[in-house]
Write an enzyme that holds these catalytic residues in place. Sequence first.
Site, PDB file in Angstrom:
ATOM      1  N   LYS A  35     -16.647  31.752 -51.231  1.00 45.44           N
ATOM      2  CA  LYS A  35     -17.649  31.437 -52.404  1.00 45.44           C
ATOM      3  C   LYS A  35     -18.543  30.403 -51.615  1.00 45.44           C
ATOM      4  CE  LYS A  35     -14.354  29.790 -54.710  1.00 45.44           C
ATOM      5  NZ  LYS A  35     -13.171  30.437 -53.869  1.00 45.44           N
ATOM      6  N   THR A  36     -17.827  29.456 -50.734  1.00 51.33           N
ATOM      7  CA  THR A  36     -18.583  28.318 -49.933  1.00 51.33           C
ATOM      8  C   THR A  36     -19.570  29.047 -49.193  1.00 51.33           C
ATOM      9  OG1 THR A  36     -16.887  26.931 -50.101  1.00 51.33           O
ATOM     10  CG2 THR A  36     -18.457  26.167 -48.714  1.00 51.33           C
ATOM     11  N   ASP A 220     -20.925  23.731 -55.750  1.00 48.99           N
ATOM     12  CA  ASP A 220     -19.422  24.305 -55.264  1.00 48.99           C
ATOM     13  C   ASP A 220     -18.412  23.533 -56.220  1.00 48.99           C
ATOM     14  OD1 ASP A 220     -17.772  25.752 -53.740  1.00 48.99           O
ATOM     15  OD2 ASP A 220     -18.109  24.519 -51.705  1.00 48.99           O
ATOM     16  N   GLN A 251      -7.981  27.139 -59.069  1.00 45.42           N
ATOM     17  CA  GLN A 251      -8.049  25.953 -58.455  1.00 45.42           C
ATOM     18  C   GLN A 251      -8.411  24.544 -59.028  1.00 45.42           C
ATOM     19  OE1 GLN A 251      -8.630  26.430 -54.021  1.00 45.42           O
ATOM     20  NE2 GLN A 251      -9.756  28.350 -54.727  1.00 45.42           N
ATOM     21  N   ARG A 607      -4.367  27.462 -48.378  1.00 49.34           N
ATOM     22  CA  ARG A 607      -5.027  26.814 -47.115  1.00 49.34           C
ATOM     23  C   ARG A 607      -4.749  27.499 -45.960  1.00 49.34           C
ATOM     24  NH1 ARG A 607      -8.946  25.826 -49.431  1.00 49.34           N
ATOM     25  NH2 ARG A 607      -7.864  26.974 -51.031  1.00 49.34           N
TER      26      ARG A 607
HETATM   27  P1  ATP Z   1     -12.063  28.079 -51.318  1.00 49.45           P
HETATM   28  O1  ATP Z   1     -11.397  28.861 -52.667  1.00 49.45           O
HETATM   29  O2  ATP Z   1     -10.760  27.787 -50.690  1.00 49.45           O
HETATM   30  O3  ATP Z   1     -12.847  27.035 -51.335  1.00 49.45           O
HETATM   31  P2  ATP Z   1     -13.808  30.009 -50.533  1.00 49.45           P
HETATM   32  O4  ATP Z   1     -14.091  31.168 -51.487  1.00 49.45           O
HETATM   33  O5  ATP Z   1     -15.012  28.924 -50.535  1.00 49.45           O
HETATM   34  O6  ATP Z   1     -12.558  29.228 -50.228  1.00 49.45           O
HETATM   35  P3  ATP Z   1     -14.605  30.188 -47.580  1.00 49.45           P
HETATM   36  O7  ATP Z   1     -14.312  28.880 -47.381  1.00 49.45           O
HETATM   37  O8  ATP Z   1     -16.408  30.421 -47.936  1.00 49.45           O
HETATM   38  O9  ATP Z   1     -13.884  30.592 -49.102  1.00 49.45           O
HETATM   39  O10 ATP Z   1     -14.254  31.404 -46.842  1.00 49.45           O
HETATM   40  C1  ATP Z   1     -13.119  31.615 -46.384  1.00 49.45           C
HETATM   41  C2  ATP Z   1     -13.214  31.969 -44.827  1.00 49.45           C
HETATM   42  O11 ATP Z   1     -13.625  33.198 -44.790  1.00 49.45           O
HETATM   43  C3  ATP Z   1     -14.130  31.045 -44.073  1.00 49.45           C
HETATM   44  O12 ATP Z   1     -13.377  31.104 -42.653  1.00 49.45           O
HETATM   45  C4  ATP Z   1     -15.235  32.215 -44.032  1.00 49.45           C
HETATM   46  O13 ATP Z   1     -15.923  32.000 -42.872  1.00 49.45           O
HETATM   47  C5  ATP Z   1     -14.296  33.360 -43.909  1.00 49.45           C
HETATM   48  N1  ATP Z   1     -15.508  34.595 -44.446  1.00 49.45           N
HETATM   49  C6  ATP Z   1     -15.911  34.599 -45.619  1.00 49.45           C
HETATM   50  N2  ATP Z   1     -16.668  35.663 -46.138  1.00 49.45           N
HETATM   51  C7  ATP Z   1     -16.460  36.601 -44.876  1.00 49.45           C
HETATM   52  C8  ATP Z   1     -17.048  37.795 -44.462  1.00 49.45           C
HETATM   53  N3  ATP Z   1     -17.991  38.281 -44.992  1.00 49.45           N
HETATM   54  N4  ATP Z   1     -16.923  38.138 -43.287  1.00 49.45           N
HETATM   55  C9  ATP Z   1     -16.031  37.500 -42.308  1.00 49.45           C
HETATM   56  N5  ATP Z   1     -15.395  36.065 -42.572  1.00 49.45           N
HETATM   57  C10 ATP Z   1     -15.844  35.396 -43.876  1.00 49.45           C
HETATM   58 MG    MG Z   2     -14.914  26.868 -50.809  1.00 51.06          MG
END
Ligand code: ATP
Ligand code: MG
Length: 720
Positions: A35-36, A220, A251, A607
Amino acid sequence: MDVSTLINPLNDAQRLAVSAPSQAMLVLAGAGSGKTRVLVHRIAWHIQINHIAPHNILAVTFTNKAAHEMRQRVEELLQMSARSMWIGTFHGLAHRLLRQHCKEARLPETFQVMDSDDQLRIIKRLLKNLQIDDTKWPPKMVQGFINGQKEEGIRARHMPGHGDFFYQQLLLVYKAYEELCDRSGLVDFAELLLRAHELLRDNPELLSFYKQRFQQVHVDEFQDTNTIQYAWLRLLTEGNNNLFVVGDDDQSIYGWRGAKIENIYQFRDHYPDHLMIRLEQNYRSTGTILKAANALIAHNDSRLGKELWTHAGEGQAIALYAAFNEQDEAYFVVEKIRQWVREGGSRRDIAILYRSNAQSRQFEERLMTTATPYRVYGGLRFFERMEIKNALAYLRLSANPLDDASFERVVNTPTRGIGTKTLDDMRILARDRSLSLWQAAEWMLHEALLPARAATALNNFLSLIKNIGIQNAQHEALYESVQHVIEASGLIELYKKEKQDKGETRVENLEELVNAARLFDFDTDNPDNLSDIDLFLTHAALEAGEMQGDADDDCVQLMTLHAAKGLEFKQVFMVGVEEGLFPSQQALDDPGRLQEERRLCYVGITRAMQQLTISYAESRRLYGKDSYPRPSRFLKEIPTELLEEIRLRAQVSRPASIAPTTQSYSQSRFRIGQMVRHEKFGEGVVLQSEGDGEQERVQINFRQAGIKWLMLAFAKLETL
Ligand code: ATP
Ligand code: MG
């Protein structure tokens, strides 16, 4: 730069979200699904492909650290500066708006942000002034009441005048509190948000200016917005359909602070044309970790429902350790960390996550004993230390003499002969005539209402503050002003007199404050030309918890589960997983809170990238009380086949350096985990023993003296 750098590192669903035409969008997805990452790429997309200037973009994140990283990532993607983009926390952005438009916000130019500690002091004083019984209306409860109203956008004047006596008294304090803050130019955290909302709501021209300016708005961690934050976002985006939010209902962990999961449902009604995108592939964790997270969260009801999957392999089982007590728990965790480091792992990839800040001490002690570098996020925050707050209060007061909270804090620190009687008279005068304490003091001097000695003392104090103000105005560098404040105020002398270590540490901290001022990064965020002191003071009030976390050193990371939101680590230790601690005591008979605790556990588990270790203690001393907690119900919600219990004996019999034979336990007079007392070292707990007869040695962790090996033949140990 071509489009591929923006799009290639994304999967199909992510690409869809990043490249969709401008419209309201909700990316609803589980932890670690990117997402981030999508948010960052979306911003870069707008700038690169849609030619929107960074200046026209607004992004809200949950911490300043996250904001900082986000800006950096956008800049890396685009190979250009994104300085002028508005990115920050809700509080930070609200503050910025209020500073720029203090007149419209009906605030004095010198207004100061106060933290919750200052707020509590003011409430205590008001209760006393109003002669309200603080056993029936405890200050913390009153504080919670006031903040709760503000988070809903409700001012005292909006509240019904009728109600029972209990309510009437609360209302009375709320009114008096608002008056006092207005008079002293003080703004608490909830007020920042509320006032920023009112500012836009009540000034149509300003609102339309910002609506035009912020062509794209991104948020976010949307699941943790509260009513007023969401209302503010709606004002800014109404009719423009340009709000892009990402979040995860599973979350949502700030309900206790007014966050509303409902905002996600509301979003769907308020922006009927929105596009919703779900991401289900997790890129962060192993299959095992994900399965555990999925199984746990399935125990909550009314979820929006989603299941995460990963291409990553199963990975290692989740390690589960039952410790004798909190010291043994720390011992175990730190040994495991040392092993990881010996095998070539980095400390910065390790996090110890706990439910309550008070748990950190045990780990800190053990990490210190073993000379393992570590860093605590939050906890005893630098800017919240008494000596630092005192020094800052001098700065604040010299910048804004109306600031009653700071006045109270330093008028007699160090003592300067201004008696309780004088202060009480001053408070009464201030209250009766609606003056600030500073004005009341000036008035008393002017009207010669004080005996000579008190008058001289008070006069000296006022001159001291005025002088600090004058000097500060003349200094070029902020750190010189800070240096001057701690010297002129007499704080250094005061702490030098304090007993040994404590006073020394305080003096060191004050020196560190000068250093912090020297290193303070003015460039980060000063588009509004605030004075250095204002910037620094705001930083101190708003970013208190994060300062320690910024360094890039190779340190083990310690933080609460709440603070870990959005972050990821290769190795995660989730500790103290016990009924009454996690889930917390208050949650035990409250189904709503229990579900929030479960979401917090879900955050904790997710995490971890490579390995997760969970521990609980069979006896624990916390907040000065002993307890014998049961393992947390959350453990039973994780399928057993994912867990690998670390056997007690196996573990204790192979600590890093010494390998006692298992057999020796049975022969020892001492049980592991037993409390003992030593003549010199005081109380401690037995960690292990080895050898027998004359040769028997025991290792004890003493509360004060730390861990020691003792020969039983010589050491006089008393069992407790
Ligand atoms: P949270 O809910 O914990 O905030 P999030 O959904 O925001 O998580 P991110 O932090 O954006 O998730 O991504 C999680 C990990 O996966 C990061 O290390 C990110 O770089 C990696 N990632 C996300 N999308 C891809 C992708 N398409 N290919 C490879 N790595 C990815
Ligand atoms: Mg995030």
